[in-house]
Design a protein around this motif. Structure first.
Motif, PDB file in Angstrom:
ATOM      1  N   LEU A  25       0.733  -1.291   0.104  1.00  0.00           N
ATOM      2  CA  LEU A  25      -0.099   0.047  -0.060  1.00  0.00           C
ATOM      3  C   LEU A  25       0.744   1.326  -0.043  1.00  0.00           C
ATOM      4  CD1 LEU A  25      -2.809  -1.122   2.599  1.00  0.00           C
ATOM      5  CD2 LEU A  25      -3.040  -0.623   0.217  1.00  0.00           C
ATOM      6  N   LEU A  26       1.978   1.312   0.968  1.00  0.00           N
ATOM      7  CA  LEU A  26       2.754   2.471   0.701  1.00  0.00           C
ATOM      8  C   LEU A  26       3.571   2.444  -0.644  1.00  0.00           C
ATOM      9  CD1 LEU A  26       4.145   2.016   4.392  1.00  0.00           C
ATOM     10  CD2 LEU A  26       2.967   4.236   3.364  1.00  0.00           C
ATOM     11  N   PHE A  27       4.150   1.256  -1.132  1.00  0.00           N
ATOM     12  CA  PHE A  27       4.662   1.338  -2.299  1.00  0.00           C
ATOM     13  C   PHE A  27       3.749   1.987  -3.335  1.00  0.00           C
ATOM     14  CE2 PHE A  27       5.868  -0.920  -6.363  1.00  0.00           C
ATOM     15  CZ  PHE A  27       7.244  -0.821  -6.622  1.00  0.00           C
ATOM     16  N   GLY A  56       7.210  10.238  -1.798  1.00  0.00           N
ATOM     17  CA  GLY A  56       7.126   9.463  -2.682  1.00  0.00           C
ATOM     18  C   GLY A  56       8.403   8.600  -2.727  1.00  0.00           C
ATOM     19  N   THR A  57       9.461   9.155  -2.755  1.00  0.00           N
ATOM     20  CA  THR A  57      10.694   8.085  -2.996  1.00  0.00           C
ATOM     21  C   THR A  57      10.935   7.431  -1.658  1.00  0.00           C
ATOM     22  OG1 THR A  57      11.815  10.019  -4.306  1.00  0.00           O
ATOM     23  CG2 THR A  57      13.274   8.232  -3.106  1.00  0.00           C
ATOM     24  N   LEU A  58      10.616   7.769  -0.575  1.00  0.00           N
ATOM     25  CA  LEU A  58      10.626   6.928   0.547  1.00  0.00           C
ATOM     26  C   LEU A  58       9.614   5.768   0.612  1.00  0.00           C
ATOM     27  CD1 LEU A  58      11.085   9.357   3.578  1.00  0.00           C
ATOM     28  CD2 LEU A  58      12.718   7.923   2.825  1.00  0.00           C
ATOM     29  N   GLU A  59       8.383   5.967   0.078  1.00  0.00           N
ATOM     30  CA  GLU A  59       7.398   5.202  -0.015  1.00  0.00           C
ATOM     31  C   GLU A  59       7.489   3.934  -1.240  1.00  0.00           C
ATOM     32  OE1 GLU A  59       4.166   8.493   1.695  1.00  0.00           O
ATOM     33  OE2 GLU A  59       4.165   7.838  -0.452  1.00  0.00           O
ATOM     34  N   LEU A  60       8.127   4.541  -2.114  1.00  0.00           N
ATOM     35  CA  LEU A  60       8.683   3.360  -3.098  1.00  0.00           C
ATOM     36  C   LEU A  60       9.711   2.513  -2.866  1.00  0.00           C
ATOM     37  CD1 LEU A  60       7.927   3.012  -6.303  1.00  0.00           C
ATOM     38  CD2 LEU A  60      10.141   4.343  -6.756  1.00  0.00           C
ATOM     39  N   ILE A  61      10.589   3.146  -2.314  1.00  0.00           N
ATOM     40  CA  ILE A  61      11.973   2.436  -1.873  1.00  0.00           C
ATOM     41  C   ILE A  61      11.819   1.368  -0.609  1.00  0.00           C
ATOM     42  CG2 ILE A  61      14.217   2.403  -1.167  1.00  0.00           C
ATOM     43  CD1 ILE A  61      14.704   4.860  -3.050  1.00  0.00           C
ATOM     44  N   LEU A  62      11.192   2.356   0.481  1.00  0.00           N
ATOM     45  CA  LEU A  62      10.823   1.499   1.591  1.00  0.00           C
ATOM     46  C   LEU A  62       9.943   0.424   1.768  1.00  0.00           C
ATOM     47  CD1 LEU A  62      12.128   4.476   3.980  1.00  0.00           C
ATOM     48  CD2 LEU A  62      13.273   2.485   3.156  1.00  0.00           C
ATOM     49  N   GLY A  63       8.645   0.856   0.769  1.00  0.00           N
ATOM     50  CA  GLY A  63       7.799   0.283   0.743  1.00  0.00           C
ATOM     51  C   GLY A  63       7.963  -1.087   0.096  1.00  0.00           C
ATOM     52  N   GLY A  64       8.782  -1.065  -0.838  1.00  0.00           N
ATOM     53  CA  GLY A  64       9.410  -2.132  -1.696  1.00  0.00           C
ATOM     54  C   GLY A  64      10.342  -3.205  -0.478  1.00  0.00           C
TER      55      GLY A  64
END
Length: 133
Positions: A25-27, A56-64
């Motif tokens: 969901l964060l990703f 968005g960068t945090l959510e993309l990388i850390l969500g992954g």
């Protein structure tokens, strides 16, 4: 066997699933903010070098990372902080009540990630596979 005993046996798997879905969901928010997908989202005008772009960068990388369960505790802790920051910077100034300031999701993500930071990734994770529990 009681219902409590049956469900207790499933807790480790439920934790892994909870971690994966929270990460997914964060990703998706990271994808929406950075890649404008799906089209027509509320993030059409987000620029990469902005506060929302950084989120968005945090959510993309850390969500992954959260989805695969790598560095899960620290990743979840950072994401909990990001969500608290998002709430107090973006939602709280619009009003006290989360239902009215649209901050409910940020609060839920904050506490979901705080729980994951304290509980760990669960057995189905890269962290568990390499023994970083």
């Amino acid at each position: 066997m009681t219902m409590d005993q049956t469900l207790s046996k499933l807790q480790p798997l439920a934790l892994s699933l909870f971690r994966f879905i929270t990460g997914l969901l964060l990703f998706q928010f990271g994808v929406a903010k950075l890649f404008k997908f799906p089209p027509g989202t509320m993030f059409e005008k987000v620029e990469l070098f902005s506060l929302i772009g950084a989120a968005g960068t945090l959510e993309l990388i850390l969500g992954g990372l959260l989805m695969i369960g790598l560095f899960s505790r620290i990743v979840a802790f950072v994401l909990a902080g990001e969500m608290a920051f998002a709430y107090f910077m973006g939602h709280f100034p619009k009003g006290f009540y989360p239902l009215l300031n649209n901050g409910s999701l940020a609060i839920a993500f904050c506490f979901a990630c705080l729980y994951l930071a304290t509980s760990g990734p669960g057995p189905i994770s890269v962290d568990a596979a390499i023994g970083k529990r």
